[in-house]
Design a protein around this motif. Structure first.
Motif, PDB file in Angstrom:
ATOM      1  N   GLN A  74     -27.972 -41.044 -23.954  1.00 59.53           N
ATOM      2  CA  GLN A  74     -28.013 -42.336 -23.693  1.00 59.53           C
ATOM      3  C   GLN A  74     -27.418 -42.498 -22.347  1.00 59.53           C
ATOM      4  OE1 GLN A  74     -29.575 -44.768 -25.613  1.00 59.53           O
ATOM      5  NE2 GLN A  74     -30.086 -42.995 -26.747  1.00 59.53           N
ATOM      6  N   THR A  75     -28.214 -43.252 -21.390  1.00 66.12           N
ATOM      7  CA  THR A  75     -27.568 -43.502 -20.082  1.00 66.12           C
ATOM      8  C   THR A  75     -26.381 -44.424 -20.233  1.00 66.12           C
ATOM      9  OG1 THR A  75     -29.164 -45.208 -19.743  1.00 66.12           O
ATOM     10  CG2 THR A  75     -29.814 -43.130 -19.020  1.00 66.12           C
ATOM     11  N   GLY A  76     -25.675 -44.509 -19.257  1.00 63.17           N
ATOM     12  CA  GLY A  76     -24.439 -45.435 -19.275  1.00 63.17           C
ATOM     13  C   GLY A  76     -23.146 -44.694 -19.114  1.00 63.17           C
ATOM     14  N   LYS A  77     -21.954 -45.544 -19.370  1.00 63.29           N
ATOM     15  CA  LYS A  77     -20.506 -45.133 -19.072  1.00 63.29           C
ATOM     16  C   LYS A  77     -19.910 -44.877 -20.552  1.00 63.29           C
ATOM     17  CE  LYS A  77     -16.865 -45.679 -15.729  1.00 63.29           C
ATOM     18  NZ  LYS A  77     -16.392 -46.311 -14.874  1.00 63.29           N
ATOM     19  N   ARG A  78     -18.988 -43.778 -20.781  1.00 74.23           N
ATOM     20  CA  ARG A  78     -18.478 -43.725 -21.616  1.00 74.23           C
ATOM     21  C   ARG A  78     -17.228 -42.725 -21.381  1.00 74.23           C
ATOM     22  NH1 ARG A  78     -18.400 -40.508 -26.637  1.00 74.23           N
ATOM     23  NH2 ARG A  78     -20.036 -39.143 -25.574  1.00 74.23           N
ATOM     24  N   ILE A  79     -16.031 -43.389 -21.643  1.00 72.76           N
ATOM     25  CA  ILE A  79     -14.684 -42.844 -21.442  1.00 72.76           C
ATOM     26  C   ILE A  79     -14.451 -41.722 -22.352  1.00 72.76           C
ATOM     27  CG2 ILE A  79     -12.391 -43.053 -20.920  1.00 72.76           C
ATOM     28  CD1 ILE A  79     -13.691 -44.577 -19.000  1.00 72.76           C
ATOM     29  N   ILE A  80     -14.392 -40.411 -22.058  1.00 75.89           N
ATOM     30  CA  ILE A  80     -14.011 -39.332 -22.872  1.00 75.89           C
ATOM     31  C   ILE A  80     -12.378 -39.332 -22.967  1.00 75.89           C
ATOM     32  CG2 ILE A  80     -13.961 -36.893 -23.378  1.00 75.89           C
ATOM     33  CD1 ILE A  80     -16.693 -38.431 -23.809  1.00 75.89           C
ATOM     34  N   ALA A  81     -11.657 -39.349 -21.900  1.00 76.40           N
ATOM     35  CA  ALA A  81     -10.103 -39.432 -21.624  1.00 76.40           C
ATOM     36  C   ALA A  81      -9.741 -39.740 -20.269  1.00 76.40           C
ATOM     37  CB  ALA A  81      -9.731 -37.785 -21.750  1.00 76.40           C
ATOM     38  N   GLU A  82      -8.717 -40.496 -20.251  1.00 77.34           N
ATOM     39  CA  GLU A  82      -7.999 -41.011 -19.112  1.00 77.34           C
ATOM     40  C   GLU A  82      -7.277 -39.765 -18.479  1.00 77.34           C
ATOM     41  OE1 GLU A  82      -8.365 -43.803 -17.749  1.00 77.34           O
ATOM     42  OE2 GLU A  82      -9.348 -44.903 -19.399  1.00 77.34           O
ATOM     43  N   PHE A  83      -8.116 -38.837 -17.760  1.00 77.00           N
ATOM     44  CA  PHE A  83      -7.464 -37.636 -17.170  1.00 77.00           C
ATOM     45  C   PHE A  83      -6.235 -37.919 -16.097  1.00 77.00           C
ATOM     46  CE2 PHE A  83      -7.436 -34.159 -14.103  1.00 77.00           C
ATOM     47  CZ  PHE A  83      -6.996 -33.219 -14.910  1.00 77.00           C
ATOM     48  N   ASP A  84      -6.571 -39.119 -15.387  1.00 82.92           N
ATOM     49  CA  ASP A  84      -5.686 -39.501 -14.337  1.00 82.92           C
ATOM     50  C   ASP A  84      -4.005 -39.685 -14.812  1.00 82.92           C
ATOM     51  OD1 ASP A  84      -7.280 -38.905 -12.224  1.00 82.92           O
ATOM     52  OD2 ASP A  84      -7.951 -40.964 -11.958  1.00 82.92           O
ATOM     53  N   SER A  85      -4.242 -40.487 -16.048  1.00 77.60           N
ATOM     54  CA  SER A  85      -2.706 -40.619 -16.591  1.00 77.60           C
ATOM     55  C   SER A  85      -2.074 -39.567 -17.120  1.00 77.60           C
ATOM     56  CB  SER A  85      -3.280 -41.690 -17.881  1.00 77.60           C
ATOM     57  OG  SER A  85      -3.834 -41.051 -18.823  1.00 77.60           O
ATOM     58  N   TRP A  86      -2.837 -38.462 -17.143  1.00 78.46           N
ATOM     59  CA  TRP A  86      -2.012 -37.279 -17.429  1.00 78.46           C
ATOM     60  C   TRP A  86      -1.095 -36.794 -16.677  1.00 78.46           C
ATOM     61  CZ3 TRP A  86      -6.373 -33.440 -19.616  1.00 78.46           C
ATOM     62  CH2 TRP A  86      -7.105 -33.969 -20.815  1.00 78.46           C
ATOM     63  N   LYS A  87      -1.485 -37.017 -15.233  1.00 79.98           N
ATOM     64  CA  LYS A  87      -0.660 -36.842 -14.107  1.00 79.98           C
ATOM     65  C   LYS A  87       0.805 -37.564 -14.168  1.00 79.98           C
ATOM     66  CE  LYS A  87      -4.440 -35.418 -11.432  1.00 79.98           C
ATOM     67  NZ  LYS A  87      -5.416 -35.691 -10.241  1.00 79.98           N
ATOM     68  N   GLU A  88       0.837 -38.612 -14.852  1.00 76.65           N
ATOM     69  CA  GLU A  88       1.749 -39.487 -14.959  1.00 76.65           C
ATOM     70  C   GLU A  88       2.798 -39.037 -16.124  1.00 76.65           C
ATOM     71  OE1 GLU A  88       0.602 -43.467 -15.141  1.00 76.65           O
ATOM     72  OE2 GLU A  88      -0.402 -43.182 -13.259  1.00 76.65           O
ATOM     73  N   LYS A  89       1.907 -38.360 -17.114  1.00 78.62           N
ATOM     74  CA  LYS A  89       2.628 -38.085 -18.477  1.00 78.62           C
ATOM     75  C   LYS A  89       3.298 -36.865 -18.320  1.00 78.62           C
ATOM     76  CE  LYS A  89       1.410 -37.748 -23.338  1.00 78.62           C
ATOM     77  NZ  LYS A  89       0.507 -38.048 -24.501  1.00 78.62           N
ATOM     78  N   PHE A  90       2.772 -35.694 -17.661  1.00 78.19           N
ATOM     79  CA  PHE A  90       3.196 -34.474 -17.627  1.00 78.19           C
ATOM     80  C   PHE A  90       3.609 -34.108 -16.041  1.00 78.19           C
ATOM     81  CE2 PHE A  90      -0.313 -34.635 -20.676  1.00 78.19           C
ATOM     82  CZ  PHE A  90       0.529 -34.360 -22.003  1.00 78.19           C
ATOM     83  N   PRO A  91       4.791 -33.071 -16.029  1.00 79.49           N
ATOM     84  CA  PRO A  91       5.200 -32.508 -14.750  1.00 79.49           C
ATOM     85  C   PRO A  91       4.210 -31.908 -13.916  1.00 79.49           C
ATOM     86  CG  PRO A  91       6.749 -32.117 -16.427  1.00 79.49           C
ATOM     87  CD  PRO A  91       5.575 -32.504 -17.269  1.00 79.49           C
ATOM     88  N   GLN A  92       3.160 -31.091 -14.601  1.00 79.09           N
ATOM     89  CA  GLN A  92       2.253 -30.192 -14.284  1.00 79.09           C
ATOM     90  C   GLN A  92       0.919 -30.396 -14.844  1.00 79.09           C
ATOM     91  OE1 GLN A  92       3.332 -26.210 -13.633  1.00 79.09           O
ATOM     92  NE2 GLN A  92       1.112 -25.655 -13.707  1.00 79.09           N
ATOM     93  N   VAL A  93      -0.196 -30.559 -14.295  1.00 79.16           N
ATOM     94  CA  VAL A  93      -1.373 -30.716 -14.943  1.00 79.16           C
ATOM     95  C   VAL A  93      -2.368 -29.708 -13.923  1.00 79.16           C
ATOM     96  CG1 VAL A  93      -3.569 -31.890 -15.242  1.00 79.16           C
ATOM     97  CG2 VAL A  93      -1.209 -33.088 -15.396  1.00 79.16           C
ATOM     98  N   ASP A  94      -3.162 -28.809 -14.624  1.00 80.52           N
ATOM     99  CA  ASP A  94      -3.801 -27.716 -14.132  1.00 80.52           C
ATOM    100  C   ASP A  94      -5.301 -28.321 -13.948  1.00 80.52           C
ATOM    101  OD1 ASP A  94      -1.687 -26.077 -13.768  1.00 80.52           O
ATOM    102  OD2 ASP A  94      -2.237 -24.569 -15.142  1.00 80.52           O
ATOM    103  N   GLU A  95      -6.049 -27.625 -13.504  1.00 81.24           N
ATOM    104  CA  GLU A  95      -7.509 -27.748 -13.387  1.00 81.24           C
ATOM    105  C   GLU A  95      -8.328 -28.116 -14.535  1.00 81.24           C
ATOM    106  OE1 GLU A  95     -11.744 -25.392 -11.790  1.00 81.24           O
ATOM    107  OE2 GLU A  95      -9.779 -24.525 -11.754  1.00 81.24           O
ATOM    108  N   PRO A  96      -8.993 -29.301 -14.914  1.00 78.48           N
ATOM    109  CA  PRO A  96      -9.657 -29.753 -16.055  1.00 78.48           C
ATOM    110  C   PRO A  96     -10.841 -28.817 -16.213  1.00 78.48           C
ATOM    111  CG  PRO A  96     -10.080 -31.206 -14.308  1.00 78.48           C
ATOM    112  CD  PRO A  96      -9.140 -30.297 -13.638  1.00 78.48           C
ATOM    113  N   TYR A  97     -11.314 -28.552 -17.496  1.00 77.85           N
ATOM    114  CA  TYR A  97     -12.357 -28.072 -18.213  1.00 77.85           C
ATOM    115  C   TYR A  97     -13.198 -28.883 -19.166  1.00 77.85           C
ATOM    116  CZ  TYR A  97     -10.620 -23.863 -15.653  1.00 77.85           C
ATOM    117  OH  TYR A  97     -10.283 -22.998 -14.689  1.00 77.85           O
ATOM    118  N   ALA A  98     -14.569 -29.028 -18.964  1.00 78.02           N
ATOM    119  CA  ALA A  98     -15.273 -29.519 -19.692  1.00 78.02           C
ATOM    120  C   ALA A  98     -16.146 -28.918 -20.679  1.00 78.02           C
ATOM    121  CB  ALA A  98     -16.220 -30.505 -19.213  1.00 78.02           C
ATOM    122  N   SER A  99     -15.966 -29.393 -22.007  1.00 80.84           N
ATOM    123  CA  SER A  99     -16.847 -28.838 -23.062  1.00 80.84           C
ATOM    124  C   SER A  99     -18.416 -28.587 -23.023  1.00 80.84           C
ATOM    125  CB  SER A  99     -16.279 -29.198 -24.532  1.00 80.84           C
ATOM    126  OG  SER A  99     -17.004 -30.550 -24.497  1.00 80.84           O
TER     127      SER A  99
END
Length: 158
Positions: A10-35
């Motif tokens: 289906q076309t459109g937009k769906r949020i899987i995860a709020e990746f940008d918020s991880w940078k506030e939650k964790f002292p270090q965030v490495d490169e993301p990978y998608a399934s």
């Protein structure tokens, strides 16, 4: 195995995860990978206790590690990482580390169906072996490079 039949076309937009918020939650965030199906985004993260862990869609694995390297998704969407605990390396699949430990582990490979996970490793006896689904080959070799998982083959003990 055709995994594209499981995709949401289906076309459109769906949020899987709020990746940008991880940078506030964790002292270090490495490169993301998608399934492969696009339903999971994961990254190695450093937690407040200074251990490394994996965050997948905002949830962290139960077990933390000294180091995490080479996160990769199998074709069946299981997340694998090379992990170190007390200086010994193994493979973790969806947060569960394999029992055997090695000086080094590298080059995670997958069978086409995702059921076979193969990695190359070096034992403490300075012999190269391969790991297949958590089980190492019985025989080691002085030299071995570029082990590859065949389609649907179980290479343990080969």
């Amino acid at each position: 195995m055709n995994l594209s039949g499981n995709w949401d076309w289906q076309t459109g937009k769906r949020i899987i995860a709020e990746f940008d918020s991880w940078k506030e939650k964790f002292p270090q965030v490495d490169e993301p990978y998608a399934s492969p199906d696009g339903e999971i985004i994961a990254a190695a993260v450093r937690t407040e206790d200074d251990s490394m862990n994996v965050c997948a869609n905002g949830e962290i694995w139960e077990n933390g590690f000294d180091r995490i390297w080479y996160p990769r998704f199998a074709p069946d969407n299981r997340l694998t990482c090379l992990v170190s605990e007390s200086g010994e390396w193994t493979v973790a699949v969806d947060g569960e580390p394999w029992e055997e430990r090695f000086e080094f582990v590298w080059n995670t490979q997958f069978g086409a169906d995702g059921k076979t996970i193969v990695a190359s490793a070096v034992h403490s006896e300075k012999r190269y072996v391969a790991l297949c689904n958590g089980v190492s080959w019985e025989n080691g070799f002085l030299f071995m490079t570029q082990v590859t998982a065949g389609p649907g083959q179980d290479v343990a003990g080969s």
